[in-house]
Design a protein around this motif. Structure first.
Motif, short mmCIF file in Angstrom:
data_model
loop_
_atom_site.label_atom_id
_atom_site.label_comp_id
_atom_site.label_asym_id
_atom_site.label_seq_id
_atom_site.Cartn_x
_atom_site.Cartn_y
_atom_site.Cartn_z
N ALA A 297 8.83 0.75 2.96
CA ALA A 297 8.16 -0.32 2.23
C ALA A 297 8.48 -0.26 0.75
CB ALA A 297 6.64 -0.23 2.44
N ALA A 298 8.47 0.94 0.20
CA ALA A 298 8.79 1.10 -1.22
C ALA A 298 10.25 0.73 -1.49
CB ALA A 298 8.53 2.54 -1.66
N PHE A 299 11.14 1.15 -0.61
CA PHE A 299 12.55 0.85 -0.82
C PHE A 299 12.82 -0.65 -0.71
CE2 PHE A 299 17.01 0.40 0.10
CZ PHE A 299 17.60 1.38 -0.68
N LEU A 300 12.19 -1.32 0.25
CA LEU A 300 12.38 -2.77 0.40
C LEU A 300 11.97 -3.50 -0.88
CD1 LEU A 300 11.01 -3.35 4.02
CD2 LEU A 300 13.39 -3.41 3.30
N THR A 301 10.89 -3.03 -1.49
CA THR A 301 10.41 -3.67 -2.72
C THR A 301 11.33 -3.35 -3.88
OG1 THR A 301 8.15 -3.42 -1.89
CG2 THR A 301 8.41 -3.96 -4.22
N GLU A 302 11.68 -2.07 -4.04
CA GLU A 302 12.52 -1.65 -5.16
C GLU A 302 13.90 -2.30 -5.13
OE1 GLU A 302 12.60 2.54 -4.69
OE2 GLU A 302 10.48 2.81 -5.20
N SER A 303 14.43 -2.50 -3.93
CA SER A 303 15.77 -3.05 -3.80
C SER A 303 15.79 -4.57 -3.79
CB SER A 303 16.43 -2.53 -2.52
OG SER A 303 15.70 -2.93 -1.38
N GLY A 304 14.61 -5.19 -3.84
CA GLY A 304 14.54 -6.64 -3.86
C GLY A 304 14.63 -7.29 -2.50
N LEU A 305 14.56 -6.50 -1.42
CA LEU A 305 14.59 -7.07 -0.08
C LEU A 305 13.22 -7.61 0.34
CD1 LEU A 305 16.85 -4.47 1.77
CD2 LEU A 305 17.50 -6.67 0.78
N ALA A 306 12.19 -7.26 -0.41
CA ALA A 306 10.84 -7.81 -0.19
C ALA A 306 10.17 -7.98 -1.53
CB ALA A 306 10.02 -6.89 0.71
N ASP A 307 9.35 -9.02 -1.66
CA ASP A 307 8.69 -9.30 -2.93
C ASP A 307 7.55 -8.33 -3.21
OD1 ASP A 307 10.37 -11.42 -3.47
OD2 ASP A 307 9.07 -12.88 -2.47
N ALA A 308 6.88 -7.88 -2.14
CA ALA A 308 5.75 -6.97 -2.32
C ALA A 308 5.68 -6.03 -1.13
CB ALA A 308 4.45 -7.76 -2.44
N ALA A 309 5.13 -4.85 -1.35
CA ALA A 309 5.00 -3.89 -0.26
C ALA A 309 4.04 -4.43 0.79
CB ALA A 309 4.49 -2.56 -0.80
N PRO A 310 4.40 -4.35 2.07
CA PRO A 310 3.53 -4.87 3.13
C PRO A 310 2.32 -3.96 3.33
CG PRO A 310 5.41 -3.75 4.07
CD PRO A 310 5.66 -3.80 2.61
N PRO A 311 1.19 -4.53 3.76
CA PRO A 311 0.03 -3.70 4.08
C PRO A 311 0.29 -2.88 5.34
CG PRO A 311 -0.37 -5.98 4.71
CD PRO A 311 0.93 -5.97 3.96
N LEU A 312 -0.11 -1.62 5.32
CA LEU A 312 0.17 -0.73 6.45
C LEU A 312 -1.02 -0.56 7.39
CD1 LEU A 312 2.27 2.05 4.69
CD2 LEU A 312 3.04 -0.08 5.73
N ASP A 313 -2.18 -1.09 7.03
CA ASP A 313 -3.35 -0.99 7.90
C ASP A 313 -3.08 -1.68 9.23
OD1 ASP A 313 -4.64 0.31 5.87
OD2 ASP A 313 -5.82 -1.42 5.22
N GLY A 314 -3.29 -0.98 10.32
CA GLY A 314 -3.08 -1.56 11.64
C GLY A 314 -1.65 -1.56 12.10
N LEU A 315 -0.74 -0.99 11.31
CA LEU A 315 0.68 -0.99 11.69
C LEU A 315 0.95 -0.11 12.90
CD1 LEU A 315 3.71 -1.60 11.07
CD2 LEU A 315 3.68 0.45 9.61
N LEU A 316 0.31 1.05 12.97
CA LEU A 316 0.60 2.04 14.01
C LEU A 316 -0.59 2.20 14.93
CD1 LEU A 316 2.20 4.75 11.67
CD2 LEU A 316 3.40 2.98 12.98
N ASP A 317 -0.37 2.14 16.24
CA ASP A 317 -1.44 2.31 17.22
C ASP A 317 -1.02 3.37 18.23
OD1 ASP A 317 -3.48 2.11 19.06
OD2 ASP A 317 -3.56 -0.08 18.99
#
Length: 326
Positions: A297-317
């Motif tokens: 998530a941090a890399f996607l934001t830093e590299s410009g592949l995403a505008d903001a870090a995605p929320p991780l709540d509920g990502l893993l079950d």
């Protein structure tokens, strides 16, 4: 066929869906669930599961849907047109950034060499890509691998000429000598390496854990029909057991689905590390998946592949891999 996500296009689709575009609600009153998969060695076992009736043995009615375009499968899950999909952690995070509600319930595999940066003769290292033209699918995991490799070599994307192309077209352009290097995944690495003198200068093996692949479901399905998700997860491990006991027949099934020879398919084995039930439980319980998600998530934001870090709540079950009897 493409395995990875064109982020900008998906964000548009997801946002449109959130705004009320027609779609089939996930978890609607239908007995069957639709499971998507596409061209990647770690996902072809689903074809074995279907042909050997293993879904039915676990009490789930599944419409297995193969996507020639991986990006189309991502869009289908994000808009509720399928219930579950085989996709990377990177692309799941990108979908969540766009507003999709998805959860990872199973680790299929880690890429350990089947994602590659392949260069023409005369370029023997990532450092040698400086000033050269490199093709890859923009906003995808192989674009991500390229950026990781450049950073490790002390370079950035500004040091190369980046040519965005779908993965199949990128591999074909490289084979034709139209670009100096390409980021691709199996089976398209086979196409790229047909260029005489070409070789991989970086692979996913150089970045352990950076490219995990998963079974991802809508959160609606996980909450409203958990018994179905449990059946899908149980089927996966039953399929791995069947493959282990019937390797030759399984390879025939998977190579046919991949559209390659059985010999070529066998060469993909080392580049994809399939996760056992014990591997899955360790990945979920140790926090390694969560740590990897935060790093991506941090890399996607830093590299410009995403505008903001995605929320991780509920990502893993983790409850579904925990619910499989050993």
């Amino acid at each position: 066929m493409t395995r990875r996500l064109l982020l900008a296009a998906l964000l548009v689709v997801v946002c449109t869906a959130c705004g009320g575009a027609p779609s089939t609600p996930t978890g609607a009153p239908s007995k069957a669930v639709t499971l998507g998969f596409s061209a990647w060695p770690g996902w072809f076992p689903w074809q074995v599961a279907q042909e050997k009736g293993l879904f039915a043995k676990n009490g789930v009615e599944v419409e297995l849907k193969y996507f020639d375009s991986y990006t189309d499968s991502l869009t289908a899950l994000a808009t509720g047109n399928i219930d579950a999909n085989s996709q990377t952690l990177n692309d799941t995070l990108a979908s969540i950034s766009g507003g999709a509600k998805q959860t990872v319930v199973l680790v299929n595999d880690n890429s350990t060499g089947n994602d590659q940066i392949i260069a023409r003769s005369g370029i023997s290292s990532v450092a040698g890509l400086k000033g050269k033209t490199v093709a890859a699918e923009q906003g995808t995991v192989d674009h991500y691998l390229l950026l990781l490799a450049l950073r490790k070599a002390g370079l950035t994307q500004a040091d190369i000429t980046f040519k965005p192309l779908p993965t199949d077209a990128a591999a074909a352009a490289f084979k034709a000598g139209q670009v100096d290097a390409v980021g691709a995944f199996a089976p398209f690495t086979t196409t790229a390496l047909e260029l005489p003198g070409s070789a991989a200068v970086a692979t996913s093996k150089d970045f352990p854990g950076a490219i995990p692949d998963h079974l991802v479901v809508s959160r609606t399905l996980a909450s409203s029909r958990p018994e179905v998700v449990q059946g899908l997860v149980k089927t996966w491990f039953d399929t791995l057991a069947w493959i282990g006991a019937n390797k030759a027949e399984a390879r025939t099934i998977m190579a046919k689905r991949a559209g390659v020879s059985e010999q070529a398919y066998a060469e993909y084995d080392a580049g994809t590390t399939i996760f056992s039930l014990a591997d899955n439980r360790e990945a979920f319980s140790s926090g390694s998946l969560e740590r990897q998600a935060k790093e991506i998530a941090a890399f996607l934001t830093e590299s410009g592949l995403a505008d903001a870090a995605p929320p991780l709540d509920g990502l893993l079950d983790p409850r579904f891999v925990q619910g499989v009897s050993s």
